[in-house]
Design a protein around this motif. Structure first.
Motif, PDB file in Angstrom:
ATOM      1  N   GLU A   1      -5.171  11.920  -8.875  1.00 32.49           N
ATOM      2  CA  GLU A   1      -5.626  11.143  -7.724  1.00 32.49           C
ATOM      3  C   GLU A   1      -4.454  10.621  -6.893  1.00 32.49           C
ATOM      4  O   GLU A   1      -3.341  10.497  -7.388  1.00 32.49           O
ATOM      5  CB  GLU A   1      -6.475   9.938  -8.177  1.00 32.49           C
ATOM      6  CG  GLU A   1      -7.751  10.294  -8.870  1.00 32.49           C
ATOM      7  CD  GLU A   1      -7.585  10.432 -10.387  1.00 32.49           C
ATOM      8  OE1 GLU A   1      -8.590  10.692 -11.055  1.00 32.49           O
ATOM      9  OE2 GLU A   1      -6.457  10.299 -10.892  1.00 32.49           O
TER      10      GLU A   1
ATOM     11  N   ARG B   1      -3.763   2.911  -8.638  1.00 32.16           N
ATOM     12  CA  ARG B   1      -4.942   2.875  -7.764  1.00 32.16           C
ATOM     13  C   ARG B   1      -6.010   2.051  -8.442  1.00 32.16           C
ATOM     14  O   ARG B   1      -6.091   1.974  -9.669  1.00 32.16           O
ATOM     15  CB  ARG B   1      -5.450   4.270  -7.435  1.00 32.16           C
ATOM     16  CG  ARG B   1      -6.142   4.985  -8.589  1.00 32.16           C
ATOM     17  CD  ARG B   1      -6.520   6.419  -8.248  1.00 32.16           C
ATOM     18  NE  ARG B   1      -7.552   6.524  -7.256  1.00 32.16           N
ATOM     19  CZ  ARG B   1      -8.859   6.512  -7.528  1.00 32.16           C
ATOM     20  NH1 ARG B   1      -9.281   6.422  -8.769  1.00 32.16           N
ATOM     21  NH2 ARG B   1      -9.736   6.618  -6.571  1.00 32.16           N
ATOM     22  N   TRP B   2      -6.845   1.399  -7.629  1.00 31.46           N
ATOM     23  CA  TRP B   2      -7.945   0.599  -8.133  1.00 31.46           C
ATOM     24  C   TRP B   2      -9.131   1.515  -8.396  1.00 31.46           C
ATOM     25  O   TRP B   2      -9.554   2.273  -7.528  1.00 31.46           O
ATOM     26  CB  TRP B   2      -8.330  -0.492  -7.146  1.00 31.46           C
ATOM     27  CG  TRP B   2      -9.467  -1.328  -7.638  1.00 31.46           C
ATOM     28  CD1 TRP B   2     -10.748  -1.308  -7.187  1.00 31.46           C
ATOM     29  CD2 TRP B   2      -9.426  -2.278  -8.692  1.00 31.46           C
ATOM     30  NE1 TRP B   2     -11.515  -2.197  -7.884  1.00 31.46           N
ATOM     31  CE2 TRP B   2     -10.727  -2.816  -8.834  1.00 31.46           C
ATOM     32  CE3 TRP B   2      -8.416  -2.732  -9.551  1.00 31.46           C
ATOM     33  CZ2 TRP B   2     -11.042  -3.786  -9.771  1.00 31.46           C
ATOM     34  CZ3 TRP B   2      -8.732  -3.708 -10.479  1.00 31.46           C
ATOM     35  CH2 TRP B   2     -10.027  -4.212 -10.582  1.00 31.46           C
ATOM     36  N   ASN B   3      -9.681   1.454  -9.616  1.00 29.82           N
ATOM     37  CA  ASN B   3     -10.878   2.202  -9.983  1.00 29.82           C
ATOM     38  C   ASN B   3     -12.035   1.220  -9.926  1.00 29.82           C
ATOM     39  O   ASN B   3     -12.208   0.390 -10.834  1.00 29.82           O
ATOM     40  CB  ASN B   3     -10.733   2.804 -11.381  1.00 29.82           C
ATOM     41  CG  ASN B   3     -11.930   3.649 -11.772  1.00 29.82           C
ATOM     42  OD1 ASN B   3     -13.070   3.343 -11.419  1.00 29.82           O
ATOM     43  ND2 ASN B   3     -11.666   4.698 -12.532  1.00 29.82           N
TER      44      ASN B   3
ATOM     45  N   ARG C   1      -7.136  -1.341 -12.646  1.00 31.18           N
ATOM     46  CA  ARG C   1      -6.075  -0.649 -11.923  1.00 31.18           C
ATOM     47  C   ARG C   1      -5.545   0.441 -12.840  1.00 31.18           C
ATOM     48  O   ARG C   1      -5.197   0.183 -13.978  1.00 31.18           O
ATOM     49  CB  ARG C   1      -4.979  -1.639 -11.529  1.00 31.18           C
ATOM     50  CG  ARG C   1      -3.897  -0.989 -10.718  1.00 31.18           C
ATOM     51  CD  ARG C   1      -3.198  -1.967  -9.806  1.00 31.18           C
ATOM     52  NE  ARG C   1      -4.026  -2.432  -8.711  1.00 31.18           N
ATOM     53  CZ  ARG C   1      -4.316  -1.733  -7.616  1.00 31.18           C
ATOM     54  NH1 ARG C   1      -3.833  -0.515  -7.472  1.00 31.18           N
ATOM     55  NH2 ARG C   1      -5.065  -2.235  -6.677  1.00 31.18           N
TER      56      ARG C   1
ATOM     57  N   PRO D   1       0.823  -1.210   0.000  1.00 28.94           N
ATOM     58  CA  PRO D   1       0.000   0.000   0.000  1.00 28.94           C
ATOM     59  C   PRO D   1       0.858   1.261   0.000  1.00 28.94           C
ATOM     60  O   PRO D   1       1.904   1.305   0.630  1.00 28.94           O
ATOM     61  CB  PRO D   1      -0.794  -0.084   1.303  1.00 28.94           C
ATOM     62  CG  PRO D   1      -0.539  -1.408   1.882  1.00 28.94           C
ATOM     63  CD  PRO D   1       0.660  -1.989   1.214  1.00 28.94           C
ATOM     64  N   CYS D   2       0.418   2.262  -0.723  1.00 33.48           N
ATOM     65  CA  CYS D   2       1.077   3.568  -0.745  1.00 33.48           C
ATOM     66  C   CYS D   2       0.003   4.598  -1.084  1.00 33.48           C
ATOM     67  O   CYS D   2      -0.511   4.599  -2.199  1.00 33.48           O
ATOM     68  CB  CYS D   2       2.201   3.608  -1.774  1.00 33.48           C
ATOM     69  SG  CYS D   2       3.030   5.210  -1.830  1.00 33.48           S
ATOM     70  N   VAL D   3      -0.347   5.432  -0.119  1.00 31.06           N
ATOM     71  CA  VAL D   3      -1.407   6.424  -0.324  1.00 31.06           C
ATOM     72  C   VAL D   3      -0.864   7.850  -0.294  1.00 31.06           C
ATOM     73  O   VAL D   3      -1.574   8.784   0.001  1.00 31.06           O
ATOM     74  CB  VAL D   3      -2.551   6.252   0.706  1.00 31.06           C
ATOM     75  CG1 VAL D   3      -3.265   4.935   0.503  1.00 31.06           C
ATOM     76  CG2 VAL D   3      -2.012   6.367   2.126  1.00 31.06           C
TER      77      VAL D   3
ATOM     78  N   PRO E   1      -2.494   7.570  -5.193  1.00 31.00           N
ATOM     79  CA  PRO E   1      -2.382   6.134  -5.453  1.00 31.00           C
ATOM     80  C   PRO E   1      -2.871   5.352  -4.238  1.00 31.00           C
ATOM     81  O   PRO E   1      -3.091   5.921  -3.167  1.00 31.00           O
ATOM     82  CB  PRO E   1      -0.881   5.938  -5.665  1.00 31.00           C
ATOM     83  CG  PRO E   1      -0.244   7.030  -4.872  1.00 31.00           C
ATOM     84  CD  PRO E   1      -1.202   8.195  -4.935  1.00 31.00           C
ATOM     85  N   ASP E   2      -3.041   4.042  -4.418  1.00 30.03           N
ATOM     86  CA  ASP E   2      -3.310   3.184  -3.265  1.00 30.03           C
ATOM     87  C   ASP E   2      -2.255   2.091  -3.120  1.00 30.03           C
ATOM     88  O   ASP E   2      -2.204   1.403  -2.119  1.00 30.03           O
ATOM     89  CB  ASP E   2      -4.722   2.581  -3.312  1.00 30.03           C
ATOM     90  CG  ASP E   2      -4.962   1.659  -4.496  1.00 30.03           C
ATOM     91  OD1 ASP E   2      -4.003   1.177  -5.122  1.00 30.03           O
ATOM     92  OD2 ASP E   2      -6.149   1.413  -4.807  1.00 30.03           O
ATOM     93  N   SER E   3      -1.394   1.940  -4.148  1.00 31.98           N
ATOM     94  CA  SER E   3      -0.405   0.858  -4.133  1.00 31.98           C
ATOM     95  C   SER E   3       0.844   1.245  -4.913  1.00 31.98           C
ATOM     96  O   SER E   3       0.811   2.148  -5.749  1.00 31.98           O
ATOM     97  CB  SER E   3      -1.004  -0.401  -4.768  1.00 31.98           C
ATOM     98  OG  SER E   3      -2.170  -0.794  -4.093  1.00 31.98           O
TER      99      SER E   3
END
Length: 190
Positions: free
Chosen positions: A140, A102-104, A110, A72-74, A142-144
């Motif tokens: 946006e 990031r997951w949409n 992704r 994870p990386c936000v 990121p989430d990862s």
């Protein structure tokens, strides 16, 4: 920091990472360095090597891929940073790559948010700081994240890369937009 290593049947990889050892064993293309680490006691070393049957395989180490991120990386870091040493053979070279995604959920895919890639060659005979700048494609968060290192892209045996002390540079410039605030202050009654 590559301090923790785990055995995958007959060879060890750094915890949270995969290497080319999976296809090169018993020849080791990724190993645990234990002398003169710039941070902690251990580091990863990648060597381009001739394996059984005479094929040459680049030393590689990766934490996930853009399609299957590793952790994870936000945040929106400006660069991947660390320390390295490199010994090139012939006209060989290596790469370091980082990708933020990031997951949409709406589209069920992704999305690439930002990435960085550098090529390196020559000889870096002592531990030296490196930085892989990250370029953002979308606004946006990121989430990862995923990271990869390759020593010996031209497949010349003996090219060797050692890496340690990885991190993200989180500095921001004056022109960069900051992340949206998640906290609101509401005056109390009373």
């Amino acid at each position: 920091g590559f301090e923790d290593w785990a055995f995958n049947s007959s060879y060890a990889d750094p915890v949270g990472w995969s290497s080319s050892n999976a296809i090169t064993f018993p020849v080791m293309t990724c190993g645990e360095g234990i002398t003169n680490a710039p941070e902690g006691s251990h580091y990863a070393t990648l060597t381009c090597a001739t394996v059984l049957g005479g094929a040459v395989v680049a030393g590689s180490l990766y934490a996930g891929s853009p399609e299957h991120p590793a952790f994870p990386c936000v945040l929106r870091p400006t660069a991947l940073v660390g320390q390295w040493e490199y010994y090139q053979q012939g006209g060989d070279y290596g790469t370091v790559q980082v990708g933020l995604t990031r997951w949409n959920a709406e589209l069920g895919v992704r999305e690439d948010i930002g990435s960085g890639l550098i090529y390196f060659s020559g000889v870096i005979p002592q531990w030296t700081a490196f930085s892989v700048p990250i370029t953002y494609l979308r606004p946006e968060l990121p989430d990862s994240a995923a990271i990869s290192f390759i020593s010996g892209v031209n497949l010349i045996p003996g090219s060797n890369l050692s890496v340690d002390a990885l991190g993200f540079d989180l500095s921001t410039g004056a022109a960069e937009a900051s992340a949206p605030a998640e906290l609101q202050v509401v005056p109390g009654v009373g």
